[in-house]
Design a protein around this motif. Sequence first.
Motif, PDB file in Angstrom:
ATOM      1  N   GLU A  91       0.807  -1.221   0.000  1.00 31.76           N
ATOM      2  CA  GLU A  91       0.000   0.000   0.000  1.00 31.76           C
ATOM      3  C   GLU A  91       0.842   1.273   0.000  1.00 31.76           C
ATOM      4  N   LEU A  92       1.920   1.298   0.786  1.00 30.52           N
ATOM      5  CA  LEU A  92       2.700   2.528   0.947  1.00 30.52           C
ATOM      6  C   LEU A  92       3.974   2.550   0.120  1.00 30.52           C
ATOM      7  N   GLY A  93       4.428   1.378  -0.322  1.00 34.31           N
ATOM      8  CA  GLY A  93       5.687   1.297  -1.054  1.00 34.31           C
ATOM      9  C   GLY A  93       6.867   1.240  -0.095  1.00 34.31           C
ATOM     10  N   ARG A  94       8.061   1.117  -0.660  1.00 31.98           N
ATOM     11  CA  ARG A  94       9.277   1.059   0.146  1.00 31.98           C
ATOM     12  C   ARG A  94      10.449   1.258  -0.806  1.00 31.98           C
ATOM     13  N   ALA A  95      11.407   2.071  -0.416  1.00 31.76           N
ATOM     14  CA  ALA A  95      12.601   2.350  -1.242  1.00 31.76           C
ATOM     15  C   ALA A  95      12.154   2.765  -2.647  1.00 31.76           C
ATOM     16  N   LYS A  96      12.511   1.992  -3.666  1.00 31.39           N
ATOM     17  CA  LYS A  96      12.161   2.337  -5.051  1.00 31.39           C
ATOM     18  C   LYS A  96      10.771   1.862  -5.467  1.00 31.39           C
ATOM     19  N   MET A  97      10.124   1.074  -4.607  1.00 28.56           N
ATOM     20  CA  MET A  97       8.799   0.544  -4.954  1.00 28.56           C
ATOM     21  C   MET A  97       7.723   1.579  -4.646  1.00 28.56           C
ATOM     22  N   PRO A  98       6.872   1.858  -5.640  1.00 28.20           N
ATOM     23  CA  PRO A  98       5.767   2.794  -5.373  1.00 28.20           C
ATOM     24  C   PRO A  98       4.686   2.118  -4.545  1.00 28.20           C
ATOM     25  N   GLY A  99       3.884   2.916  -3.889  1.00 32.58           N
ATOM     26  CA  GLY A  99       2.737   2.404  -3.158  1.00 32.58           C
ATOM     27  C   GLY A  99       1.552   2.215  -4.089  1.00 32.58           C
ATOM     28  N   PHE A 100       0.699   1.264  -3.779  1.00 34.70           N
ATOM     29  CA  PHE A 100      -0.457   0.957  -4.623  1.00 34.70           C
ATOM     30  C   PHE A 100      -1.781   1.206  -3.897  1.00 34.70           C
ATOM     31  N   ARG A 101      -1.739   1.972  -2.816  1.00 33.14           N
ATOM     32  CA  ARG A 101      -2.937   2.228  -2.019  1.00 33.14           C
ATOM     33  C   ARG A 101      -4.065   2.823  -2.863  1.00 33.14           C
ATOM     34  N   ASN A 102      -3.744   3.701  -3.782  1.00 33.40           N
ATOM     35  CA  ASN A 102      -4.758   4.361  -4.590  1.00 33.40           C
ATOM     36  C   ASN A 102      -5.150   3.554  -5.822  1.00 33.40           C
ATOM     37  N   LEU A 103      -4.466   2.433  -6.076  1.00 36.82           N
ATOM     38  CA  LEU A 103      -4.761   1.616  -7.249  1.00 36.82           C
ATOM     39  C   LEU A 103      -5.479   0.324  -6.912  1.00 36.82           C
ATOM     40  N   PHE A 104      -5.188  -0.254  -5.741  1.00 36.46           N
ATOM     41  CA  PHE A 104      -5.752  -1.539  -5.354  1.00 36.46           C
ATOM     42  C   PHE A 104      -6.794  -1.343  -4.265  1.00 36.46           C
ATOM     43  N   THR A 105      -7.873  -2.083  -4.361  1.00 42.13           N
ATOM     44  CA  THR A 105      -8.862  -2.102  -3.284  1.00 42.13           C
ATOM     45  C   THR A 105      -8.332  -2.983  -2.153  1.00 42.13           C
ATOM     46  N   ASP A 106      -8.982  -2.925  -0.998  1.00 41.94           N
ATOM     47  CA  ASP A 106      -8.606  -3.808   0.116  1.00 41.94           C
ATOM     48  C   ASP A 106      -8.730  -5.272  -0.297  1.00 41.94           C
ATOM     49  N   ASP A 107      -9.789  -5.603  -1.038  1.00 43.39           N
ATOM     50  CA  ASP A 107      -9.971  -6.983  -1.488  1.00 43.39           C
ATOM     51  C   ASP A 107      -8.846  -7.412  -2.424  1.00 43.39           C
ATOM     52  N   GLN A 108      -8.399  -6.520  -3.294  1.00 42.32           N
ATOM     53  CA  GLN A 108      -7.298  -6.860  -4.195  1.00 42.32           C
ATOM     54  C   GLN A 108      -6.006  -7.104  -3.424  1.00 42.32           C
ATOM     55  N   VAL A 109      -5.755  -6.289  -2.414  1.00 35.50           N
ATOM     56  CA  VAL A 109      -4.556  -6.500  -1.590  1.00 35.50           C
ATOM     57  C   VAL A 109      -4.666  -7.837  -0.863  1.00 35.50           C
ATOM     58  N   ASN A 110      -5.854  -8.173  -0.376  1.00 37.40           N
ATOM     59  CA  ASN A 110      -6.062  -9.475   0.270  1.00 37.40           C
ATOM     60  C   ASN A 110      -5.794 -10.614  -0.711  1.00 37.40           C
ATOM     61  N   ASP A 111      -6.275 -10.467  -1.949  1.00 34.07           N
ATOM     62  CA  ASP A 111      -6.047 -11.480  -2.986  1.00 34.07           C
ATOM     63  C   ASP A 111      -4.561 -11.628  -3.274  1.00 34.07           C
ATOM     64  N   LEU A 112      -3.871 -10.508  -3.387  1.00 39.24           N
ATOM     65  CA  LEU A 112      -2.444 -10.530  -3.686  1.00 39.24           C
ATOM     66  C   LEU A 112      -1.660 -11.191  -2.555  1.00 39.24           C
ATOM     67  N   ILE A 113      -1.982 -10.877  -1.322  1.00 41.23           N
ATOM     68  CA  ILE A 113      -1.315 -11.497  -0.183  1.00 41.23           C
ATOM     69  C   ILE A 113      -1.585 -13.000  -0.156  1.00 41.23           C
TER      70      ILE A 113
END
Length: 119
Positions: A91-113
């Motif tokens: 959701e927030l990103g880290r180092a060079k990785m962007p965050g995806f909070r504004n692109l993924f829904t909570d359900d999508q993050v759950n699916d990805l995890i």
Amino acid sequence: MRICGVLAAAVIALCIGGCDSATPAPKSDAELHLTEQQSRGRRLFNQSCAQCHRAYSDENLNGPPLQGVFKKPALPSGIPANDERVRETIELGRAKMPGFRNLFTDDQVNDLIAYLHTL
């Protein structure tokens, strides 16, 4: 002479076929025994994460490989490898990785995890 040509063609075909088998085709969701949620997470991973992270390899790309990510005590950044920290990183990103909070829904993050747990 004609027999030599046929033999040469057969040898080349075997070599080419042998080279192709060195890189196995990606397995299907069914072959990986993924649940529907994990399958959705895999599709999301392939669309949004695979350009920077490998799923089934320990080879670095633009980001660290994610094979066995939850089987290790820590993520490459050193933070614990658990759902909460992985969610935060997505959701927030880290180092060079962007965050995806504004692109993924909570359900999508759950699916990805859920999918990442299968690696």
